[in-house]
Design a protein around this motif. Sequence first.
Motif, mmCIF file in Angstrom:
data_model
loop_
_atom_site.group_PDB
_atom_site.id
_atom_site.type_symbol
_atom_site.label_atom_id
_atom_site.label_comp_id
_atom_site.label_asym_id
_atom_site.label_seq_id
_atom_site.Cartn_x
_atom_site.Cartn_y
_atom_site.Cartn_z
ATOM 1 N N ILE A 37 -7.976 -9.256 1.681
ATOM 2 C CA ILE A 37 -6.596 -9.360 1.209
ATOM 3 C C ILE A 37 -5.757 -8.344 1.964
ATOM 4 N N ILE A 38 -4.636 -8.809 2.504
ATOM 5 C CA ILE A 38 -3.727 -7.978 3.282
ATOM 6 C C ILE A 38 -2.397 -7.882 2.546
ATOM 7 N N SER A 39 -1.866 -6.680 2.448
ATOM 8 C CA SER A 39 -0.561 -6.500 1.808
ATOM 9 C C SER A 39 0.341 -5.640 2.682
ATOM 10 N N SER A 40 1.616 -6.054 2.745
ATOM 11 C CA SER A 40 2.613 -5.232 3.453
ATOM 12 C C SER A 40 3.568 -4.595 2.462
ATOM 13 N N ASP A 41 3.202 -4.615 1.187
ATOM 14 C CA ASP A 41 4.040 -4.035 0.136
ATOM 15 C C ASP A 41 4.038 -2.510 0.277
ATOM 16 N N PRO A 42 5.207 -1.901 0.573
ATOM 17 C CA PRO A 42 5.225 -0.445 0.753
ATOM 18 C C PRO A 42 4.893 0.318 -0.521
ATOM 19 N N ALA A 43 4.904 -0.358 -1.676
ATOM 20 C CA ALA A 43 4.562 0.313 -2.940
ATOM 21 C C ALA A 43 3.054 0.400 -3.151
ATOM 22 N N HIS A 44 2.277 -0.173 -2.201
ATOM 23 C CA HIS A 44 0.807 -0.122 -2.279
ATOM 24 C C HIS A 44 0.307 -0.697 -3.604
ATOM 25 N N SER A 45 0.751 -1.909 -3.947
ATOM 26 C CA SER A 45 0.393 -2.542 -5.217
ATOM 27 C C SER A 45 -1.091 -2.864 -5.317
ATOM 28 N N LEU A 46 -1.760 -3.057 -4.190
ATOM 29 C CA LEU A 46 -3.187 -3.391 -4.246
ATOM 30 C C LEU A 46 -3.991 -2.264 -4.880
ATOM 31 N N SER A 47 -3.627 -1.039 -4.598
ATOM 32 C CA SER A 47 -4.335 0.094 -5.211
ATOM 33 C C SER A 47 -4.190 0.066 -6.721
ATOM 34 N N ASP A 48 -2.988 -0.265 -7.200
ATOM 35 C CA ASP A 48 -2.759 -0.363 -8.639
ATOM 36 C C ASP A 48 -3.525 -1.536 -9.234
ATOM 37 N N ALA A 49 -3.504 -2.671 -8.538
ATOM 38 C CA ALA A 49 -4.158 -3.871 -9.066
ATOM 39 C C ALA A 49 -5.666 -3.694 -9.181
ATOM 40 N N PHE A 50 -6.293 -3.187 -8.116
ATOM 41 C CA PHE A 50 -7.746 -3.034 -8.120
ATOM 42 C C PHE A 50 -8.208 -1.728 -8.771
ATOM 43 N N GLN A 51 -7.255 -0.862 -9.084
ATOM 44 C CA GLN A 51 -7.582 0.441 -9.668
ATOM 45 C C GLN A 51 -8.534 1.242 -8.787
ATOM 46 N N THR A 52 -8.287 1.182 -7.499
ATOM 47 C CA THR A 52 -9.039 1.963 -6.523
ATOM 48 C C THR A 52 -8.153 2.164 -5.307
ATOM 49 N N THR A 53 -8.458 3.144 -4.500
ATOM 50 C CA THR A 53 -7.618 3.451 -3.343
ATOM 51 C C THR A 53 -7.821 2.418 -2.243
ATOM 52 N N VAL A 54 -6.723 1.835 -1.790
ATOM 53 C CA VAL A 54 -6.747 0.917 -0.654
ATOM 54 C C VAL A 54 -6.018 1.593 0.493
ATOM 55 N N ASN A 55 -6.711 1.757 1.623
ATOM 56 C CA ASN A 55 -6.175 2.514 2.743
ATOM 57 C C ASN A 55 -5.503 1.626 3.779
ATOM 58 N N ARG A 56 -5.043 2.259 4.853
ATOM 59 C CA ARG A 56 -4.450 1.526 5.963
ATOM 60 C C ARG A 56 -5.515 0.991 6.905
ATOM 61 N N ASP A 57 -6.760 1.347 6.637
ATOM 62 C CA ASP A 57 -7.905 0.726 7.303
ATOM 63 C C ASP A 57 -8.557 -0.212 6.296
ATOM 64 N N ILE A 58 -9.360 -1.132 6.791
ATOM 65 C CA ILE A 58 -10.012 -2.100 5.901
ATOM 66 C C ILE A 58 -10.905 -1.362 4.912
#
Length: 400
Positions: A37-58
């Motif tokens: 899953i790729i996101s360009s949301d500057p609010a970094h919503s994926l980290s909130d959704a998965f409840q884990t840190t999602v970085n700028r690397d895979i």
Amino acid sequence: MSVDRILFFTGKGGTGKSVISAATSLLLSELGYDTLIISSDPAHSLSDAFQTTVNRDITRIRDNLYALNVDPVKEAAEHYGVLMDYIASIFRSRGVDELIAYELAAMPGMTGIATILKLDEVIHGQGFECIVVDMVPSGEALRFLYIPALMGKISRRILKLASPIASMSKLLEPVVGLPAPDRESIDKGIELVERIDRIKGLLLDHNVTSVRLVTNPDSFSINNTRRTYIQTLLYGLNPDLIIVNKVLPDSLENTYLSGWLSTQERLLNDMESIFHPVPIRRLRLFDRELKGIDMLMEAAREIYGEDDPSKVFYRGGGIEVRHGDGELEIVYPIRHVDRDEIEIERIGDELLVTLYTDMGPTTLVIPLPAITYKMRLAKARLINNRLHLIFIEEDGADAG
């Protein structure tokens, strides 16, 4: 390298497209697909959704599931930095302040298209079967898929021929009075166009790529979805599913929110007519914030049921757009309405279609393509439950 399925999720900001993207990717991984899953949301919503840190690397989320937060500013600087320097130098040569020059040199939508370029990079460098893309609101960046068509093959060949002799063009600067592009600028321009051209083929393949529109059961979100829906069709993409998020449960009947509930049901019924035959799925409004693996999986199963999210749910689009010889035709599905029950009014870039039925009047707002600014509505015909709207250029012949 290639990919089996690409799913774009887009919609008005705040509709919940990021969590629905996350939920979809989670269910795909559960079914055994190697998923990114790729996101360009500057609010970094994926980290909130998965409840884990999602970085700028895979980043690995769980078995078969990886996530990537694209930094659009960083990507734009990497892809456009050289070109921006050159364009800004042209403005500076005309006496424009450096700060203003760089503002003028920034291409509209460059942060959005950076996500598409990142997608191209991942497809040709990794081995994912399914890629879910959480797009910036309303998918505006998708219009830039047509940059290669704008440039054309001939223009690109000229650029390639010019690249080896770019250093000689410096001699012409005093003559033309403008800075000449250097070889790096030309090469970067060629690279960008060719990469967009490469990814465009995949995105326009309806067996590979689908666009899924996320909306809420309110008039503002639905109107935005109508506009985005038409845009995706104009760009040649395939919107195969509409997901209505935050649907109020029936248990709220006879409560303080009963008025909202009845309005919501009317809007949902209107959507069935507006977007038919594109399927519509509903997701209820949860009693708490939708996040975490367990809740995301629950949401995904509510949306897709027993269906595989990688399935192409529909091909073709309910609305058809045809253009040629100074004429544009939009064919819009409208069911169970007679000719004398329709009233049409054009206001700016929208068409208001009022349907008079036994249930009372209903007004559909049809966003019009930009090309209709120089056109007028010549004919409106109802044929086999489909409304045919024909626009002609102002200097065209009058409709008969």
